[in-house]
Design a protein around this motif. Sequence first.
Motif, mmCIF file in Angstrom:
data_model
loop_
_atom_site.group_PDB
_atom_site.id
_atom_site.type_symbol
_atom_site.label_atom_id
_atom_site.label_comp_id
_atom_site.label_asym_id
_atom_site.label_seq_id
_atom_site.Cartn_x
_atom_site.Cartn_y
_atom_site.Cartn_z
ATOM 1 N N TRP A 12 2.515 -7.549 0.110
ATOM 2 C CA TRP A 12 3.735 -7.691 -0.700
ATOM 3 C C TRP A 12 3.379 -7.742 -2.173
ATOM 4 O O TRP A 12 4.017 -7.106 -3.003
ATOM 5 N N THR A 13 2.314 -8.443 -2.519
ATOM 6 C CA THR A 13 1.891 -8.554 -3.920
ATOM 7 C C THR A 13 1.565 -7.174 -4.490
ATOM 8 O O THR A 13 2.005 -6.824 -5.589
ATOM 9 N N ALA A 14 0.808 -6.376 -3.734
ATOM 10 C CA ALA A 14 0.421 -5.046 -4.203
ATOM 11 C C ALA A 14 1.627 -4.120 -4.312
ATOM 12 O O ALA A 14 1.778 -3.392 -5.309
ATOM 13 N N LEU A 15 2.505 -4.127 -3.305
ATOM 14 C CA LEU A 15 3.674 -3.248 -3.330
ATOM 15 C C LEU A 15 4.604 -3.611 -4.483
ATOM 16 O O LEU A 15 5.103 -2.730 -5.191
ATOM 17 N N LYS A 16 4.813 -4.898 -4.694
ATOM 18 C CA LYS A 16 5.674 -5.354 -5.792
ATOM 19 C C LYS A 16 5.124 -4.878 -7.136
ATOM 20 O O LYS A 16 5.873 -4.431 -8.004
ATOM 21 N N GLN A 17 3.813 -4.937 -7.292
ATOM 22 C CA GLN A 17 3.177 -4.507 -8.536
ATOM 23 C C GLN A 17 3.337 -2.993 -8.748
ATOM 24 O O GLN A 17 3.672 -2.548 -9.840
ATOM 25 N N VAL A 18 3.118 -2.221 -7.701
ATOM 26 C CA VAL A 18 3.253 -0.762 -7.799
ATOM 27 C C VAL A 18 4.688 -0.372 -8.148
ATOM 28 O O VAL A 18 4.923 0.474 -9.019
ATOM 29 N N LEU A 19 5.659 -0.989 -7.483
ATOM 30 C CA LEU A 19 7.062 -0.662 -7.754
ATOM 31 C C LEU A 19 7.452 -1.038 -9.182
ATOM 32 O O LEU A 19 8.226 -0.330 -9.828
ATOM 33 N N ALA A 20 6.909 -2.126 -9.689
ATOM 34 C CA ALA A 20 7.188 -2.534 -11.075
ATOM 35 C C ALA A 20 6.563 -1.559 -12.062
ATOM 36 O O ALA A 20 7.211 -1.145 -13.030
ATOM 37 N N GLY A 28 2.667 -11.578 5.023
ATOM 38 C CA GLY A 28 2.704 -11.047 3.666
ATOM 39 C C GLY A 28 2.533 -9.541 3.588
ATOM 40 O O GLY A 28 2.306 -8.998 2.516
ATOM 41 N N ILE A 29 2.654 -8.860 4.731
ATOM 42 C CA ILE A 29 2.565 -7.402 4.754
ATOM 43 C C ILE A 29 3.969 -6.837 4.536
ATOM 44 O O ILE A 29 4.917 -7.193 5.239
ATOM 45 N N ALA A 30 4.088 -5.949 3.558
ATOM 46 C CA ALA A 30 5.374 -5.377 3.187
ATOM 47 C C ALA A 30 5.405 -3.897 3.531
ATOM 48 O O ALA A 30 4.444 -3.171 3.269
#
Length: 104
Positions: A33-41, A80-82
């Motif tokens: 989730w942390t990585a996906l949120k960062q990429v989308l931002a 925490g896997i998104a």
Amino acid sequence: MKRALDIFLVLLAVTIIGAFVCCRARAEQCTSWTALKQVLAEQWGEVPIGGGLVSRDVIVQVLASPDGASFTVVEINKAGIACSIAAGFGWEPGKNPPKPGRPS
């Protein structure tokens, strides 16, 4: 109030359809989730704008760009896997429906 309900129902339909359409490719679309949120931002300017509990193990999070140009619907498990289950353009924000017995 009807507009907010209509938006909610459309979002729900997109989420359900996206879950069925993306089932086979889901493994390739999942990350932390942390990585996906960062990429989308970074790539789309999207930030979390809402979400909710689907089951005791899964939540759905909606992210959108501030101008509404793009949005992504993400399913996150308790590890925490998104997984991205839907994405699109032209996000229109709604508001929560009023509590029963209160005017809209």
